[in-house]
Structure formats: C-alpha cells, structure tokens
Write a protein that holds these residues in place. Structure first.
Motif, mmCIF file in Angstrom:
data_model
loop_
_atom_site.group_PDB
_atom_site.id
_atom_site.type_symbol
_atom_site.label_atom_id
_atom_site.label_comp_id
_atom_site.label_asym_id
_atom_site.label_seq_id
_atom_site.Cartn_x
_atom_site.Cartn_y
_atom_site.Cartn_z
ATOM 1 N N UNK A 211 0.832 -1.204 0.000
ATOM 2 C CA UNK A 211 0.000 0.000 0.000
ATOM 3 C C UNK A 211 0.862 1.249 0.000
ATOM 4 N N UNK A 212 1.934 1.220 0.763
ATOM 5 C CA UNK A 212 2.861 2.351 0.810
ATOM 6 C C UNK A 212 3.461 2.608 -0.576
ATOM 7 N N UNK A 213 3.910 1.569 -1.250
ATOM 8 C CA UNK A 213 4.456 1.713 -2.598
ATOM 9 C C UNK A 213 3.384 2.149 -3.585
ATOM 10 N N UNK A 214 2.172 1.629 -3.425
ATOM 11 C CA UNK A 214 1.075 2.023 -4.320
ATOM 12 C C UNK A 214 0.751 3.504 -4.156
ATOM 13 N N UNK A 215 0.767 3.985 -2.923
ATOM 14 C CA UNK A 215 0.515 5.407 -2.685
ATOM 15 C C UNK A 215 1.605 6.270 -3.306
ATOM 16 N N UNK A 216 2.845 5.829 -3.180
ATOM 17 C CA UNK A 216 3.967 6.575 -3.760
ATOM 18 C C UNK A 216 3.888 6.547 -5.286
ATOM 19 N N UNK A 217 3.533 5.393 -5.835
ATOM 20 C CA UNK A 217 3.374 5.266 -7.285
ATOM 21 C C UNK A 217 2.269 6.202 -7.777
ATOM 22 N N UNK A 218 1.135 6.199 -7.103
ATOM 23 C CA UNK A 218 0.010 7.060 -7.489
ATOM 24 C C UNK A 218 0.408 8.536 -7.429
ATOM 25 N N UNK A 219 1.255 8.871 -6.475
ATOM 26 C CA UNK A 219 1.713 10.254 -6.326
ATOM 27 C C UNK A 219 2.507 10.729 -7.542
ATOM 28 N N UNK A 220 3.080 9.793 -8.300
ATOM 29 C CA UNK A 220 3.846 10.154 -9.500
ATOM 30 C C UNK A 220 2.949 10.647 -10.628
ATOM 31 N N UNK A 221 1.630 10.537 -10.439
ATOM 32 C CA UNK A 221 0.685 11.000 -11.454
ATOM 33 C C UNK A 221 -0.085 12.225 -10.982
ATOM 34 N N UNK A 222 0.477 12.890 -10.003
ATOM 35 C CA UNK A 222 -0.123 14.130 -9.523
ATOM 36 C C UNK A 222 0.780 15.300 -9.931
ATOM 37 N N UNK A 223 1.643 15.743 -9.070
ATOM 38 C CA UNK A 223 2.521 16.885 -9.350
ATOM 39 C C UNK A 223 3.416 16.684 -10.588
ATOM 40 N N UNK B 168 14.291 16.306 -6.045
ATOM 41 C CA UNK B 168 13.321 16.432 -4.951
ATOM 42 C C UNK B 168 12.258 15.339 -5.030
ATOM 43 N N UNK B 169 11.898 14.915 -6.235
ATOM 44 C CA UNK B 169 10.919 13.824 -6.372
ATOM 45 C C UNK B 169 11.532 12.503 -5.910
ATOM 46 N N UNK B 170 12.819 12.289 -6.200
ATOM 47 C CA UNK B 170 13.495 11.089 -5.701
ATOM 48 C C UNK B 170 13.569 11.114 -4.185
ATOM 49 N N UNK B 171 13.863 12.279 -3.620
ATOM 50 C CA UNK B 171 13.905 12.398 -2.157
ATOM 51 C C UNK B 171 12.533 12.091 -1.571
ATOM 52 N N UNK B 172 11.505 12.657 -2.159
ATOM 53 C CA UNK B 172 10.142 12.423 -1.690
ATOM 54 C C UNK B 172 9.793 10.933 -1.754
ATOM 55 N N UNK B 173 10.084 10.304 -2.881
ATOM 56 C CA UNK B 173 9.784 8.882 -3.039
ATOM 57 C C UNK B 173 10.610 8.032 -2.072
ATOM 58 N N UNK B 174 11.869 8.404 -1.889
ATOM 59 C CA UNK B 174 12.716 7.654 -0.970
ATOM 60 C C UNK B 174 12.194 7.686 0.453
ATOM 61 N N UNK B 175 11.759 8.851 0.886
ATOM 62 C CA UNK B 175 11.182 8.976 2.221
ATOM 63 C C UNK B 175 9.861 8.216 2.283
ATOM 64 N N UNK B 176 9.074 8.339 1.239
ATOM 65 C CA UNK B 176 7.747 7.707 1.180
ATOM 66 C C UNK B 176 7.841 6.193 1.356
ATOM 67 N N UNK B 177 8.795 5.561 0.681
ATOM 68 C CA UNK B 177 8.861 4.097 0.698
ATOM 69 C C UNK B 177 9.759 3.532 1.792
ATOM 70 N N UNK C 93 10.952 5.353 5.575
ATOM 71 C CA UNK C 93 10.423 5.729 6.890
ATOM 72 C C UNK C 93 9.002 6.256 6.814
ATOM 73 N N UNK C 94 8.649 6.862 5.715
ATOM 74 C CA UNK C 94 7.347 7.509 5.515
ATOM 75 C C UNK C 94 7.061 8.538 6.607
ATOM 76 N N UNK C 95 8.119 9.155 7.117
ATOM 77 C CA UNK C 95 7.982 10.220 8.114
ATOM 78 C C UNK C 95 7.387 11.439 7.421
ATOM 79 N N UNK C 96 6.248 11.892 7.913
ATOM 80 C CA UNK C 96 5.501 12.927 7.193
ATOM 81 C C UNK C 96 6.212 14.277 7.156
ATOM 82 N N UNK C 97 7.000 14.625 8.168
ATOM 83 C CA UNK C 97 7.653 15.946 8.166
ATOM 84 C C UNK C 97 8.680 16.075 7.030
ATOM 85 N N UNK C 98 9.669 15.188 6.931
ATOM 86 C CA UNK C 98 10.606 15.333 5.816
ATOM 87 C C UNK C 98 9.965 15.042 4.456
ATOM 88 N N UNK C 99 8.989 14.145 4.443
ATOM 89 C CA UNK C 99 8.299 13.862 3.182
ATOM 90 C C UNK C 99 7.562 15.108 2.699
#
Length: 127
Positions: free
Chosen positions: A41-53, A84-93, A95-101
């Motif tokens: 689910x975490x990876x699916x959410x990150x994948x879906x995010x690639x079709x937003x911004x 920045x997108x790689x950083x976002x995805x890396x955090x997402x998949x 620790x998924x810590x919301x502050x740095x993400x």
C-alpha cells in the motif's frame, strides 16, 4: 539546449515511476501479513503520487520543447525537480515520516512553480 538535455530528466523521472510500479507489484505478492505495515500500500501510494505533481512537469516540458523555450534554467530546474521527487519517493517508501516527506514535496512544488512562472514570463513577455 539540445533535446537530449531537456528530456534526460524526464526519462529519469519516468524511470522512477516504473521502478515504483515494479516494486509495488513485487511487494503485493509478498506482503500478506495481516495487521502489519502494508508495504504494498505504501508503494502504491507513492506510485500514485507520480501521477499528480509530476504531470505538470511533463506538461511543461512538452510545451517548452516545441516552443523553443527550454533553456539552461529549465534544464537545471528540471534536475532539481527530479532530485526532490526522488527524495520524496525515498522517504515515502522507507520511513514515511511525514515531516521530511512534506518538506521534499513542498520543495518539488516550489521548484515546479518557479519553472512554470519562468516559462510563462518567457513566453508571454518574450524575456
């Protein structure tokens, strides 16, 4: 700027999207523990995010190339956006810590906003 220089960051970002897709498919087969953290689910959410911004990024490049407005600024900012997108995805998949993400997401949004503003000014004001 050459077409290759302008499109290379696009290809790298598309590569990230496909890597997330493959990771999501692999973990959906492996992630069967009920009640545990659902990595699929975490990876699916990150994948879906690639079709937003990033869609706005792809659109900008698709417009800038034929209009001959893809210059050094656009290429450099494209790389900053991709990082920045790689950083976002890396955090997402991981620790998924919301502050740095959120910080990584905001950085990518601000970079993209600056790119669009520059593109619009350059196109409309012919700067």
């Amino acid at each position: 700027m050459s077409v290759q220089m302008v499109l290379l960051p696009v290809f790298v970002l598309v590569g990230l999207t496909f890597a997330l897709l493959l990771g999501m498919m692999r973990t959906r087969r492996e992630d069967t523990a009920p009640g545990g953290p659902n990595r699929a689910t975490q990876l699916a959410d990150c994948y879906r995010d690639q079709f937003e911004l990033p869609v706005l990024f792809y659109l900008l490049i698709a417009l800038a190339l034929p209009l001959r407005r893809a210059d050094l600024f656009i290429v450099l900012m494209s790389w900053v956006f991709v990082v920045t997108r790689f950083a976002h995805a890396g955090i997402f998949v991981t620790s998924n810590d919301s502050a740095p993400r959120s910080t990584a997401w905001l950085a990518s949004a601000l970079v993209l906003f600056a790119m669009w503003l520059y593109f619009a000014l350059k196109l409309l004001l012919l700067i």
